[in-house]
Design a protein around this motif. Structure first.
Motif, mmCIF file in Angstrom:
data_model
loop_
_atom_site.group_PDB
_atom_site.id
_atom_site.type_symbol
_atom_site.label_atom_id
_atom_site.label_comp_id
_atom_site.label_asym_id
_atom_site.label_seq_id
_atom_site.Cartn_x
_atom_site.Cartn_y
_atom_site.Cartn_z
ATOM 1 N N GLY A 97 0.816 -1.197 0.000
ATOM 2 C CA GLY A 97 0.000 0.000 0.000
ATOM 3 C C GLY A 97 0.852 1.250 0.000
ATOM 4 N N ASP A 98 0.321 2.325 0.557
ATOM 5 C CA ASP A 98 1.028 3.604 0.532
ATOM 6 C C ASP A 98 2.268 3.631 1.416
ATOM 7 N N ALA A 99 2.455 2.598 2.250
ATOM 8 C CA ALA A 99 3.671 2.537 3.068
ATOM 9 C C ALA A 99 4.909 2.337 2.201
ATOM 10 N N ASN A 100 4.744 1.647 1.036
ATOM 11 C CA ASN A 100 5.859 1.383 0.126
ATOM 12 C C ASN A 100 6.969 0.568 0.810
ATOM 13 N N GLY A 101 8.086 0.373 0.066
ATOM 14 C CA GLY A 101 9.233 -0.323 0.629
ATOM 15 C C GLY A 101 9.640 -1.602 -0.068
ATOM 16 N N ALA A 102 8.998 -1.968 -1.188
ATOM 17 C CA ALA A 102 9.252 -3.259 -1.823
ATOM 18 C C ALA A 102 10.523 -3.306 -2.656
ATOM 19 N N PHE A 103 11.045 -2.142 -3.096
ATOM 20 C CA PHE A 103 12.254 -2.138 -3.906
ATOM 21 C C PHE A 103 13.467 -2.205 -2.980
ATOM 22 N N ALA A 104 13.621 -3.352 -2.346
ATOM 23 C CA ALA A 104 14.669 -3.556 -1.348
ATOM 24 C C ALA A 104 14.912 -5.045 -1.191
ATOM 25 N N GLU A 105 16.002 -5.387 -0.525
ATOM 26 C CA GLU A 105 16.308 -6.803 -0.300
ATOM 27 C C GLU A 105 15.411 -7.423 0.762
ATOM 28 N N TYR A 106 14.949 -6.606 1.707
ATOM 29 C CA TYR A 106 14.052 -7.081 2.760
ATOM 30 C C TYR A 106 12.952 -6.049 2.969
ATOM 31 N N VAL A 107 11.805 -6.543 3.428
ATOM 32 C CA VAL A 107 10.712 -5.633 3.737
ATOM 33 C C VAL A 107 9.945 -6.174 4.930
ATOM 34 N N CYS A 108 9.484 -5.287 5.791
ATOM 35 C CA CYS A 108 8.602 -5.660 6.893
ATOM 36 C C CYS A 108 7.193 -5.223 6.552
ATOM 37 N N VAL A 109 6.244 -6.101 6.780
ATOM 38 C CA VAL A 109 4.872 -5.844 6.361
ATOM 39 C C VAL A 109 3.911 -6.429 7.384
ATOM 40 N N PRO A 110 2.791 -5.757 7.682
ATOM 41 C CA PRO A 110 1.801 -6.318 8.597
ATOM 42 C C PRO A 110 1.304 -7.678 8.114
ATOM 43 N N GLU A 111 1.035 -8.562 9.034
ATOM 44 C CA GLU A 111 0.610 -9.920 8.694
ATOM 45 C C GLU A 111 -0.629 -9.928 7.800
ATOM 46 N N ASP A 112 -1.546 -8.970 8.008
ATOM 47 C CA ASP A 112 -2.790 -8.991 7.241
ATOM 48 C C ASP A 112 -2.644 -8.453 5.823
ATOM 49 N N LEU A 113 -1.426 -8.074 5.423
ATOM 50 C CA LEU A 113 -1.186 -7.619 4.054
ATOM 51 C C LEU A 113 -0.378 -8.621 3.243
ATOM 52 N N VAL A 114 -0.154 -9.814 3.782
ATOM 53 C CA VAL A 114 0.538 -10.864 3.033
ATOM 54 C C VAL A 114 -0.329 -12.116 3.006
ATOM 55 N N ALA A 115 -0.057 -12.962 2.026
ATOM 56 C CA ALA A 115 -0.763 -14.244 1.908
ATOM 57 C C ALA A 115 0.167 -15.241 1.249
ATOM 58 N N ALA A 116 -0.192 -16.504 1.352
ATOM 59 C CA ALA A 116 0.580 -17.545 0.678
ATOM 60 C C ALA A 116 0.600 -17.273 -0.816
ATOM 61 N N ALA A 117 1.779 -17.349 -1.416
ATOM 62 C CA ALA A 117 1.905 -17.104 -2.849
ATOM 63 C C ALA A 117 1.288 -18.255 -3.634
ATOM 64 N N PRO A 118 0.719 -17.985 -4.814
ATOM 65 C CA PRO A 118 0.181 -19.069 -5.643
ATOM 66 C C PRO A 118 1.249 -20.114 -5.932
ATOM 67 N N ALA A 119 0.907 -21.376 -5.698
ATOM 68 C CA ALA A 119 1.889 -22.454 -5.808
ATOM 69 C C ALA A 119 2.367 -22.667 -7.239
ATOM 70 N N ASN A 120 1.558 -22.290 -8.220
ATOM 71 C CA ASN A 120 1.900 -22.543 -9.621
ATOM 72 C C ASN A 120 2.552 -21.352 -10.312
ATOM 73 N N LEU A 121 2.839 -20.287 -9.554
ATOM 74 C CA LEU A 121 3.479 -19.116 -10.149
ATOM 75 C C LEU A 121 4.912 -18.972 -9.655
ATOM 76 N N THR A 122 5.764 -18.427 -10.504
ATOM 77 C CA THR A 122 7.117 -18.079 -10.085
ATOM 78 C C THR A 122 7.052 -16.845 -9.185
ATOM 79 N N PRO A 123 8.099 -16.557 -8.413
ATOM 80 C CA PRO A 123 8.096 -15.318 -7.631
ATOM 81 C C PRO A 123 7.886 -14.077 -8.497
ATOM 82 N N GLN A 124 8.435 -14.088 -9.711
ATOM 83 C CA GLN A 124 8.262 -12.943 -10.598
ATOM 84 C C GLN A 124 6.795 -12.769 -10.992
ATOM 85 N N GLN A 125 6.127 -13.855 -11.300
ATOM 86 C CA GLN A 125 4.705 -13.783 -11.639
ATOM 87 C C GLN A 125 3.870 -13.390 -10.425
ATOM 88 N N ALA A 126 4.199 -13.957 -9.272
ATOM 89 C CA ALA A 126 3.442 -13.639 -8.054
ATOM 90 C C ALA A 126 3.563 -12.168 -7.698
#
Length: 327
Positions: A97-126
């Motif tokens: 969201g507006d917090a930003n921060g993804a263009f980095a080697e690590y990021v901290c994010v609230p638990e309710d803003l992440v989910a299990a990645a789709p098993a059939n997608l690469t990290p790039q697709q996800a």
């Protein structure tokens, strides 16, 4: 760690690669080792502080969020004391969201803003899925209320949101008309579009076919013209767009504001789309991806150091679907 930082508004060249401290998760956060991060139109708007009206939220004189980027995919490396649904080692994806921060080697994010990645997608697709996918999902499922057998038109079908919207509309059982440029006609056909209108040759608002839902992702037509493409009881979903008829002060707000004002006065449903990140949307997108309904299109991948050039490429309107940052 390495990160793309910004200390003043301006063109992509104001972004620099710098060493910053590795973030530490709070009690309700998880720390993710970023394997891929995706660019969105939001990122170049935020980088430029454009439209200027948006600076009231982003920071008046300089960006409050120093590290750019919203969408990411990676593996959980650490969890806060109150985290219950995510574990170390889990492959996840999300939208900061507006917090930003993804263009980095690590990021901290609230638990309710992440989910299990789709098993059939690469990290790039996800990584290409969260913001664009949420916009497409809410625009069609919630705002558009798309039903099987309906006719749906997507204006801007070859972009990051548009390529996903074409696929989702087909998954919902609609007959889909995609509007794009000549070079992207074949692409949107491979995504399932039943009809394709090349906007360099034809004006979809003058086409004799009428649609139950028009999903406008461009903002390059007037409300009157967009409504002309609808059936008498059709729905127009407005989702911003990059064409600034209102100038750099207000950007696409002029069209969205007119939509809100006109909506109560006409028979058509006019919905101005608002999206917020959240696990429930990510879970729904994962279900569609794993069912084979949704595969993000990645135009190109670039290393972290090349974010400024990648953003310039995206801003120039050259990208087909998504540009993804890796490593």
């Amino acid at each position: 760690m390495k990160a793309i930082v910004q200390d003043r508004y301006g063109p992509p060249e104001t972004l620099t690669l710098a060493d910053v401290p590795v973030p530490q998760p709070t009690a309700d956060q998880v720390r993710v080792r970023v394997e891929a991060a995706a660019l969105n139109a939001y990122d170049w708007h935020a980088t430029r502080g454009d439209p200027w009206l948006a600076r009231l939220a982003m920071g008046r004189t300089r960006p409050r969020a120093r590290i750019r980027g919203r969408d990411f995919a990676g593996r959980v490396e650490a969890v806060g004391a109150d985290v219950r649904q995510v574990r170390v080692g889990d492959p996840v994806y999300g939208d900061l969201g507006d917090a930003n921060g993804a263009f980095a080697e690590y990021v901290c994010v609230p638990e309710d803003l992440v989910a299990a990645a789709p098993a059939n997608l690469t990290p790039q697709q996800a990584a290409a899925l969260p913001l664009a996918g949420t916009t497409a999902l809410l625009g069609l499922r919630d705002a558009g209320r798309v039903q099987p057998g309906q006719r749906v038109l997507v204006n801007g079908a070859s972009g990051g949101v548009g390529t996903l919207a074409v696929q989702l509309a087909k998954a919902f059982g609609a007959t889909v008309t995609a509007v794009c440029s000549t070079r992207n006609v074949d692409l949107v056909r491979t995504l399932g579009a039943d009809h394709v209108i090349d906007y360099t040759r034809d004006d979809f608002t003058r086409d004799p076919r009428r649609h139950d839902v028009v999903f406008d992702l461009v903002g390059n037509r007037s409300l009157t013209a967009l409504r002309r493409a609808l059936t008498p009881t059709g729905t127009l979903v407005l989702s911003g767009g990059g064409v600034y008829r209102g100038g750099h002060l207000v950007g696409p707000v002029w069209l969205l504001t007119r939509g809100r004002l006109v909506a109560p006065l006409v028979r058509h449903r006019i919905v101005v789309l608002a999206t917020t990140p959240g696990r429930q949307h990510l879970d729904a997108l994962r279900a569609h991806a794993e069912a084979g309904h949704l595969t993000p299109v990645v135009d190109r991948t670039c290393p972290l150091a090349e974010v400024p050039a990648a953003l310039r490429y995206l801003e120039g309107g050259h990208a087909r679907a998504k540009v993804v940052i890796t490593g």
